[in-house]
Design an enzyme around this catalytic site. Structure first.
Site, PDB file in Angstrom:
ATOM      1  N   CYS A  64     -42.354  -5.450  85.040  1.00 58.29           N
ATOM      2  CA  CYS A  64     -41.530  -6.021  83.967  1.00 58.29           C
ATOM      3  C   CYS A  64     -40.241  -5.236  83.808  1.00 58.29           C
ATOM      4  CB  CYS A  64     -42.314  -6.008  82.657  1.00 58.29           C
ATOM      5  SG  CYS A  64     -41.388  -6.655  81.243  1.00 58.29           S
ATOM      6  N   CYS A  70     -39.753  -1.276  76.072  1.00 60.99           N
ATOM      7  CA  CYS A  70     -40.672  -2.020  75.215  1.00 60.99           C
ATOM      8  C   CYS A  70     -41.939  -1.203  74.991  1.00 60.99           C
ATOM      9  CB  CYS A  70     -41.013  -3.361  75.872  1.00 60.99           C
ATOM     10  SG  CYS A  70     -42.246  -4.325  74.974  1.00 60.99           S
ATOM     11  N   CYS A  73     -46.347  -2.128  76.598  1.00 56.01           N
ATOM     12  CA  CYS A  73     -47.109  -1.648  77.754  1.00 56.01           C
ATOM     13  C   CYS A  73     -46.791  -0.177  78.001  1.00 56.01           C
ATOM     14  CB  CYS A  73     -46.764  -2.447  79.012  1.00 56.01           C
ATOM     15  SG  CYS A  73     -47.256  -4.181  78.963  1.00 56.01           S
ATOM     16  N   CYS A 150     -42.467 -11.824  79.792  1.00 54.72           N
ATOM     17  CA  CYS A 150     -43.543 -10.856  79.555  1.00 54.72           C
ATOM     18  C   CYS A 150     -44.700 -11.165  80.494  1.00 54.72           C
ATOM     19  CB  CYS A 150     -43.996 -10.915  78.101  1.00 54.72           C
ATOM     20  SG  CYS A 150     -45.310  -9.749  77.719  1.00 54.72           S
ATOM     21  N   GLN A 250     -60.039 -13.341  70.332  1.00 58.57           N
ATOM     22  CA  GLN A 250     -60.006 -12.441  71.481  1.00 58.57           C
ATOM     23  C   GLN A 250     -58.751 -12.723  72.306  1.00 58.57           C
ATOM     24  OE1 GLN A 250     -61.916  -9.902  71.898  1.00 58.57           O
ATOM     25  NE2 GLN A 250     -63.417 -10.388  70.301  1.00 58.57           N
ATOM     26  N   PHE A 277     -69.787  -9.204  60.789  1.00 53.78           N
ATOM     27  CA  PHE A 277     -68.348  -9.226  61.062  1.00 53.78           C
ATOM     28  C   PHE A 277     -68.074 -10.381  62.040  1.00 53.78           C
ATOM     29  CE2 PHE A 277     -69.696  -4.815  60.439  1.00 53.78           C
ATOM     30  CZ  PHE A 277     -68.882  -4.395  59.405  1.00 53.78           C
ATOM     31  N   GLU A 297     -69.370 -12.407  57.092  1.00 54.64           N
ATOM     32  CA  GLU A 297     -67.950 -12.087  57.283  1.00 54.64           C
ATOM     33  C   GLU A 297     -67.303 -11.948  55.910  1.00 54.64           C
ATOM     34  OE1 GLU A 297     -64.171 -11.487  58.193  1.00 54.64           O
ATOM     35  OE2 GLU A 297     -65.727 -11.480  59.737  1.00 54.64           O
ATOM     36  N   ASP A 350     -69.541  -6.769  65.320  1.00 57.63           N
ATOM     37  CA  ASP A 350     -68.238  -6.644  65.964  1.00 57.63           C
ATOM     38  C   ASP A 350     -67.191  -6.348  64.900  1.00 57.63           C
ATOM     39  OD1 ASP A 350     -66.019  -6.775  67.588  1.00 57.63           O
ATOM     40  OD2 ASP A 350     -66.078  -8.946  67.866  1.00 57.63           O
ATOM     41  N   CYS A 376     -63.609  -2.490  69.604  1.00 59.49           N
ATOM     42  CA  CYS A 376     -62.321  -2.279  70.253  1.00 59.49           C
ATOM     43  C   CYS A 376     -61.889  -0.829  70.132  1.00 59.49           C
ATOM     44  CB  CYS A 376     -61.255  -3.201  69.656  1.00 59.49           C
ATOM     45  SG  CYS A 376     -60.996  -2.943  67.872  1.00 59.49           S
TER      46      CYS A 376
END
Length: 419
Positions: A64, A70, A73, A150, A250, A277, A297, A350, A376
């Site tokens: 890129c 940027c 990344c 991108c 996701q 969750f 949730e 999650d 995550c």
């Protein structure tokens, strides 16, 4: 005080920056790799790369033109196979820090789930004189990089960039930025705008007209749907789901499929499953094909979306009992988990990056036979798994999933069982 120096990079830190070990402590150098010798301009514990004197065999040409400026990344200069192994090692290190070193053989190779690219993106837009800038912020800066293309996004979103600038200009405040959350769906883009500007009716009408001309499926402003030409539904294991405007999903379809496949195999033949969750039902809708599900949730909009999806897929699904509850402050207790019917046979959780410490403590006191933890954040996951292991659970598998290509982020699924 700045000074030029030549350093040997010995490791890659958890945020993806090279680390050089010096007599007066570690120095972090972005865009460098282990094994490289580099010339840098040093400012204390950080340095700016001037030249790669001796490159690593894992160094590749970035894909890129915005890379290096940027902040989206940080690892485009690193071979993809090396990135996947480094992400696995991040999970290994997080587990070891919690005394789970013996789990390392169970941590599988990282799944490359970049797929076609990210289907969801969050842009910022601002005014610079007569121009509108739209893109992502520079690293550790409020300055905005005007993104022309991108490589980590699906083409459908990249093709919309000029349109997004036009629409952002309609709701641009005098000071500050507009946030644009875009989700690519088969029906077209779902665009959620957030702005502090007072938008007059005439500007709103023009905004709607331009969005419809561009093929936008649904347009929202500050959480309110302005127009919906087509339902921006995404497939959740064969059930169409229309998420709330700007909601989390996701990042890639491939990532979602990899996570869901491991969740389904992790619960096995369980007939009663709690999905904690649960969001809008990424796992609950899939689990309900073979089990009754208690879906919990804290966000009302997410549960409303799940309810609509349940009604759409009613003929193919078993019962989903949806419940709104703040699991951080009010987790399902061990008594609830064990006494609901004849007790839960499996639990899936999650949580956001903060993890599920309070819920893990209740699970550790429960008799639930199987637990599948999705996260995550390897650090908070390792903390929660430590609690479960201390409560008598055994980790049987750990799967890292990379759906955030060129970034340090990693998703992990861990499967545990009692005894």
């Amino acid at each position: 005080m700045t000074q030029d120096a030549t350093l040997d990079i010995t490791a890659l830190a958890h945020k993806g920056e090279g680390r050089a070990d010096t007599p007066d402590g570690p120095v972090h150098v972005p865009f460098t790799l282990p094994g490289e010798t580099v010339r840098v301009r040093r400012e204390g514990a950080r340095a700016r790369l001037l030249e790669v004197v001796s490159p690593s065999s894992d160094r590749v040409e970035p894909v890129c033109p915005h890379f290096g400026t940027c902040g989206g990344c940080v690892l485009q200069h690193m071979d993809q196979a090396a990135i996947l192994e480094w992400k696995r090692q991040q999970v290994v290190a997080a587990f070891a820090a919690r005394g789970l070193e013996d789990v390392e053989p169970l941590i599988e190779p990282t799944v490359d789930a970049g797929g076609r690219g990210r289907r969801r993106a969050v842009f910022a837009a601002t005014r610079a004189g007569a121009r509108i800038l739209l893109g992502f912020h520079e690293r550790s800066s409020h300055r905005l990089v005007d993104v022309a293309r991108c490589p980590v996004l699906v083409p459908e979103i990249v093709d919309l960039l000029p349109v997004l600038k036009t629409l952002a200009a309609r709701v641009m405040p005098r000071k500050g930025e507009v946030t644009l959350t875009v989700l690519a769906t088969p029906a077209g883009a779902d665009l959620a705008l957030a702005s502090t500007a007072k938008v007059e009716p005439r500007a709103t009408a023009a905004l709607i007209e331009e969005a419809m001309a561009a093929g936008i499926a649904r347009l929202s402003l500050n959480g309110e749907v302005l127009v919906q030409a087509r339902a921006p539904a995404i497939d959740m294991g064969g059930v169409p789901l229309v998420p709330p405007p700007g909601a989390f999903v996701q990042a890639t379809e491939a990532g979602e499929e990899a996570l869901a496949a491991r969740v389904l195999s992790g619960v096995g033949k369980a007939r009663k499953v709690a999905d904690l969750f649960c969001g809008s039902g990424t796992f609950a809708l899939r689990l309900a094909r073979k089990a009754t599900v208690r879906a919990v949730e804290g966000e009302a909009a997410a549960l409303a979306a799940l309810d609509r999806a349940m009604r759409t897929g009613a003929g193919a699904l078993r019962e989903i009992r949806a419940e709104r509850r703040d699991l951080f402050r009010n987790p399902l207790t061990a008594v609830e988990l064990d006494d609901y019917g004849r007790g839960m046979e499996a639990v899936v959780f999650d949580p956001p990056r903060a993890g599920a410490e309070a819920q893990a403590k209740e699970l550790a006191r429960s008799k639930v036979p199987a637990v599948v933890a999705v996260s995550c954040n390897p650090g908070t996951l390792a903390r929660d798994l430590r609690i479960l292991v201390d409560g008598g659970y055994r980790i049987s598998s750990v799967l890292p999933v990379d759906q955030f290509r060129f970034s340090p982020h990693i998703e992990v699924v861990a499967v545990l069982s009692r005894g």
